[in-house]
Design a protein around this motif. Structure first.
Motif, PDB file in Angstrom:
ATOM      1  N   PRO A  48      37.270  46.377  32.997  1.00 59.54           N
ATOM      2  CA  PRO A  48      36.677  47.010  33.446  1.00 59.54           C
ATOM      3  C   PRO A  48      36.844  47.932  34.589  1.00 59.54           C
ATOM      4  CG  PRO A  48      35.673  44.423  33.966  1.00 59.54           C
ATOM      5  CD  PRO A  48      37.136  44.660  33.150  1.00 59.54           C
ATOM      6  N   GLY A  49      37.918  47.363  34.897  1.00 59.19           N
ATOM      7  CA  GLY A  49      39.206  48.759  35.701  1.00 59.19           C
ATOM      8  C   GLY A  49      39.111  48.299  37.575  1.00 59.19           C
ATOM      9  N   PRO A  50      39.147  49.139  38.574  1.00 57.60           N
ATOM     10  CA  PRO A  50      39.505  49.150  39.886  1.00 57.60           C
ATOM     11  C   PRO A  50      37.966  48.986  40.149  1.00 57.60           C
ATOM     12  CG  PRO A  50      39.340  51.260  39.044  1.00 57.60           C
ATOM     13  CD  PRO A  50      39.194  50.633  38.103  1.00 57.60           C
ATOM     14  N   VAL A  51      36.973  48.403  41.700  1.00 58.70           N
ATOM     15  CA  VAL A  51      35.810  48.296  41.775  1.00 58.70           C
ATOM     16  C   VAL A  51      35.458  49.727  41.888  1.00 58.70           C
ATOM     17  CG1 VAL A  51      34.665  47.558  43.741  1.00 58.70           C
ATOM     18  CG2 VAL A  51      36.084  46.068  42.730  1.00 58.70           C
ATOM     19  N   ILE A  52      34.954  50.031  41.566  1.00 60.08           N
ATOM     20  CA  ILE A  52      34.114  51.777  41.591  1.00 60.08           C
ATOM     21  C   ILE A  52      32.620  51.427  41.492  1.00 60.08           C
ATOM     22  CG2 ILE A  52      34.363  54.750  40.983  1.00 60.08           C
ATOM     23  CD1 ILE A  52      37.241  53.943  40.350  1.00 60.08           C
ATOM     24  N   HIS A  76      45.761  43.492  36.878  1.00 63.16           N
ATOM     25  CA  HIS A  76      47.281  44.978  37.604  1.00 63.16           C
ATOM     26  C   HIS A  76      45.786  45.361  38.078  1.00 63.16           C
ATOM     27  CE1 HIS A  76      50.994  44.689  35.892  1.00 63.16           C
ATOM     28  NE2 HIS A  76      51.173  44.117  36.512  1.00 63.16           N
ATOM     29  N   PRO A  77      45.790  45.800  39.547  1.00 62.15           N
ATOM     30  CA  PRO A  77      44.733  46.591  40.162  1.00 62.15           C
ATOM     31  C   PRO A  77      43.801  47.606  39.626  1.00 62.15           C
ATOM     32  CG  PRO A  77      46.642  47.034  41.458  1.00 62.15           C
ATOM     33  CD  PRO A  77      46.910  46.113  40.239  1.00 62.15           C
ATOM     34  N   ASP A  78      44.569  48.265  38.779  1.00 58.46           N
ATOM     35  CA  ASP A  78      43.556  48.706  37.975  1.00 58.46           C
ATOM     36  C   ASP A  78      42.698  48.742  36.548  1.00 58.46           C
ATOM     37  OD1 ASP A  78      46.348  48.845  36.938  1.00 58.46           O
ATOM     38  OD2 ASP A  78      46.157  50.717  35.567  1.00 58.46           O
ATOM     39  N   HIS A  79      42.774  47.372  36.071  1.00 62.68           N
ATOM     40  CA  HIS A  79      42.172  46.970  35.035  1.00 62.68           C
ATOM     41  C   HIS A  79      40.992  45.200  35.601  1.00 62.68           C
ATOM     42  CE1 HIS A  79      44.506  48.372  32.185  1.00 62.68           C
ATOM     43  NE2 HIS A  79      45.294  48.961  32.965  1.00 62.68           N
ATOM     44  N   SER A  80      41.011  45.035  36.104  1.00 61.35           N
ATOM     45  CA  SER A  80      40.360  43.999  36.293  1.00 61.35           C
ATOM     46  C   SER A  80      39.458  43.347  37.731  1.00 61.35           C
ATOM     47  CB  SER A  80      41.189  42.300  36.260  1.00 61.35           C
ATOM     48  OG  SER A  80      42.302  42.647  37.089  1.00 61.35           O
ATOM     49  N   PRO A  81      40.061  44.442  38.671  1.00 64.42           N
ATOM     50  CA  PRO A  81      38.855  43.750  40.109  1.00 64.42           C
ATOM     51  C   PRO A  81      37.487  43.964  39.471  1.00 64.42           C
ATOM     52  CG  PRO A  81      40.830  44.963  40.892  1.00 64.42           C
ATOM     53  CD  PRO A  81      40.853  45.428  39.397  1.00 64.42           C
ATOM     54  N   VAL A  83      35.930  42.996  37.479  1.00 67.45           N
ATOM     55  CA  VAL A  83      35.180  41.705  36.813  1.00 67.45           C
ATOM     56  C   VAL A  83      33.889  41.171  37.786  1.00 67.45           C
ATOM     57  CG1 VAL A  83      35.312  39.368  36.126  1.00 67.45           C
ATOM     58  CG2 VAL A  83      37.156  41.264  35.393  1.00 67.45           C
ATOM     59  N   VAL A  84      34.249  40.405  38.673  1.00 69.78           N
ATOM     60  CA  VAL A  84      33.845  39.840  40.283  1.00 69.78           C
ATOM     61  C   VAL A  84      32.428  40.490  40.108  1.00 69.78           C
ATOM     62  CG1 VAL A  84      33.374  39.189  41.869  1.00 69.78           C
ATOM     63  CG2 VAL A  84      35.579  38.649  41.080  1.00 69.78           C
ATOM     64  N   SER A  85      32.465  41.417  40.542  1.00 69.36           N
ATOM     65  CA  SER A  85      30.836  42.265  40.543  1.00 69.36           C
ATOM     66  C   SER A  85      30.617  42.571  39.447  1.00 69.36           C
ATOM     67  CB  SER A  85      30.983  43.931  40.895  1.00 69.36           C
ATOM     68  OG  SER A  85      30.512  44.455  41.106  1.00 69.36           O
ATOM     69  N   LEU A  86      31.254  42.998  38.481  1.00 69.11           N
ATOM     70  CA  LEU A  86      30.247  43.440  36.264  1.00 69.11           C
ATOM     71  C   LEU A  86      29.345  41.710  36.569  1.00 69.11           C
ATOM     72  CD1 LEU A  86      29.524  44.996  34.365  1.00 69.11           C
ATOM     73  CD2 LEU A  86      31.586  43.938  33.362  1.00 69.11           C
ATOM     74  N   ALA A  87      30.422  40.483  36.822  1.00 65.85           N
ATOM     75  CA  ALA A  87      29.613  39.586  35.894  1.00 65.85           C
ATOM     76  C   ALA A  87      28.919  38.531  37.203  1.00 65.85           C
ATOM     77  CB  ALA A  87      30.766  37.678  36.320  1.00 65.85           C
ATOM     78  N   GLU A  88      28.838  39.198  38.104  1.00 64.87           N
ATOM     79  CA  GLU A  88      27.645  38.837  38.575  1.00 64.87           C
ATOM     80  C   GLU A  88      26.493  39.725  39.034  1.00 64.87           C
ATOM     81  OE1 GLU A  88      29.156  39.581  43.385  1.00 64.87           O
ATOM     82  OE2 GLU A  88      29.984  38.115  43.481  1.00 64.87           O
ATOM     83  N   ARG A  89      26.280  40.658  38.533  1.00 62.81           N
ATOM     84  CA  ARG A  89      25.206  41.169  37.857  1.00 62.81           C
ATOM     85  C   ARG A  89      24.723  41.035  36.359  1.00 62.81           C
ATOM     86  NH1 ARG A  89      26.249  48.454  39.721  1.00 62.81           N
ATOM     87  NH2 ARG A  89      24.842  48.157  38.048  1.00 62.81           N
ATOM     88  N   THR A  90      25.316  40.473  35.792  1.00 66.56           N
ATOM     89  CA  THR A  90      25.629  40.338  34.766  1.00 66.56           C
ATOM     90  C   THR A  90      24.878  39.038  33.659  1.00 66.56           C
ATOM     91  OG1 THR A  90      27.683  40.492  33.662  1.00 66.56           O
ATOM     92  CG2 THR A  90      26.062  42.823  32.931  1.00 66.56           C
ATOM     93  N   GLY A  91      25.906  37.740  34.511  1.00 65.43           N
ATOM     94  CA  GLY A  91      25.459  36.830  33.699  1.00 65.43           C
ATOM     95  C   GLY A  91      27.282  36.782  32.983  1.00 65.43           C
ATOM     96  N   ALA A  92      27.856  37.673  32.767  1.00 67.39           N
ATOM     97  CA  ALA A  92      28.830  36.822  31.778  1.00 67.39           C
ATOM     98  C   ALA A  92      29.467  36.187  31.784  1.00 67.39           C
ATOM     99  CB  ALA A  92      29.259  38.922  31.564  1.00 67.39           C
ATOM    100  N   GLU A  93      30.345  35.659  30.850  1.00 71.70           N
ATOM    101  CA  GLU A  93      31.303  35.071  31.143  1.00 71.70           C
ATOM    102  C   GLU A  93      32.504  35.466  31.109  1.00 71.70           C
ATOM    103  OE1 GLU A  93      33.725  31.013  28.295  1.00 71.70           O
ATOM    104  OE2 GLU A  93      32.374  33.026  27.296  1.00 71.70           O
ATOM    105  N   LYS A  94      33.870  35.545  32.330  1.00 70.60           N
ATOM    106  CA  LYS A  94      35.022  36.288  32.567  1.00 70.60           C
ATOM    107  C   LYS A  94      35.965  35.069  31.512  1.00 70.60           C
ATOM    108  CE  LYS A  94      33.975  34.377  36.183  1.00 70.60           C
ATOM    109  NZ  LYS A  94      34.496  34.510  37.636  1.00 70.60           N
ATOM    110  N   LEU A  95      37.084  36.224  30.205  1.00 76.76           N
ATOM    111  CA  LEU A  95      37.869  36.304  29.980  1.00 76.76           C
ATOM    112  C   LEU A  95      39.415  36.209  30.631  1.00 76.76           C
ATOM    113  CD1 LEU A  95      34.989  36.334  28.565  1.00 76.76           C
ATOM    114  CD2 LEU A  95      36.614  34.104  27.271  1.00 76.76           C
TER     115      LEU A  95
END
Ligand code: ZN
Length: 278
Positions: A48-52, A76-81, A83-95
């Motif tokens: 999902p990329g950086p936190v934007i 790396h900072p342009d790929h995963s940061p 995740v936290v916010s997207l997972a909070e919003r969707t309840g999705a599992e992180k892998l």
């Protein structure tokens, strides 16, 4: 394959394979980070990329179905940061694999499920084979969508330039082995972390291996001509074709080549000076 590389647009690349580019274009990211959105009824998001916030909003808005899983290729900072916010919003599992120690690593990424080489990630619609591809990053994973041969490569392979191998987490020996490993897979299209899809996967991988070995041959030739060289001295000779702006990055890849030669017992370091062993 040429597509619209504008940020913020959902582009369908193949059935069940959509791409949304994050608005983080730059020297190291090309048009921006590719976020892949797989599946129609239940969705897996890769990188999902950086936190934007605007990008995270669009992922949620444009995903064709509920987001159930978020996978990362590496931390790396342009790929995963994001995740936290997207997972909070969707309840999705992180892998994925957790971040290793060191610089330029996103320590906020904490997988619910750690993936390993050979794992199959399965949904009702598709299967992904997990392929561990260390080299650019020690925790790097590629994902092969089995039925269609689409390979999501993150920063293992990108379109438009070669990737940085930054030691110690980056490792040239591992990188070349990880490229070879992909040659045995059934591939149709490479879906890179930056840039357009590549529809000649084997030629592309071959070219990268050849290009890296040519660079290594240049390092060897330079050390032969000028034993006892420092990295800065070698840089100008070996990477003279690279733009000055990229010198600091090229220096990391040069070090990766030298460490590979040291690993092969072909080169040795004495203080700050490199020489061939024979
Ligand atoms: Zn990377």
């Amino acid at each position: 394959m040429e597509t619209d590389l504008g940020a913020g647009k959902l582009v369908q690349l193949a059935p069940g394979v959509n791409r949304l580019i994050a608005p983080n274009p730059g020297m190291m990211t090309g048009p921006g980070t590719n976020t892949y959105i797989l599946g129609d009824t239940e969705v897996a998001v890769i990188d999902p990329g950086p936190v934007i916030d605007s990008h995270i909003d669009l992922i949620c808005e444009l995903a064709p179905g509920p987001i159930k899983w978020i996978l990362v290729t590496h931390t790396h900072p342009d790929h995963s940061p994001a995740v936290v916010s997207l997972a909070e919003r969707t309840g999705a599992e992180k892998l994925g694999k957790p971040a290793p120690d060191g610089q330029h690593q996103d320590k906020t990424f904490e997988p619910d499920r750690i993936l390993d080489d050979g794992n199959i990630f399965e949904t009702a619609e598709f299967e992904l084979e997990v392929i561990h591809t260390p080299g650019h990053a020690s925790n790097h994973l590629c994902y092969l969508k089995k039925e269609s041969g689409w390979l999501i490569t993150g920063d293992h392979i990108i379109n438009g330039s070669t990737v940085v191998i930054d030691p110690p987490d980056g490792n040239m020996v591992d990188y070349l082995n990880s490229l070879e490993k992909l040659m045995d897979k059934d591939l149709k299209v490479i879906a890179p972390g930056h840039g357009d899809p590549i529809d000649t996967p084997y030629e592309a991988i071959d070219w990268i291996i050849k290009h890296r070995l040519e660079r290594e041959a240049k390092v060897v030739a330079e050390l032969e001509a000028h034993p006892n060289s420092t990295i800065s001295e070698l840089l100008l000779q070996v990477y003279g074709d690279v733009h000055e702006k990229l010198f600091s990055v090229a220096e990391r890849s040069l070090l990766a080549h030298l460490l590979k030669l040291e690993d092969d017992k072909s080169a040795k370091l004495d203080g700050d000076h490199w020489s061939l062993t024979k």
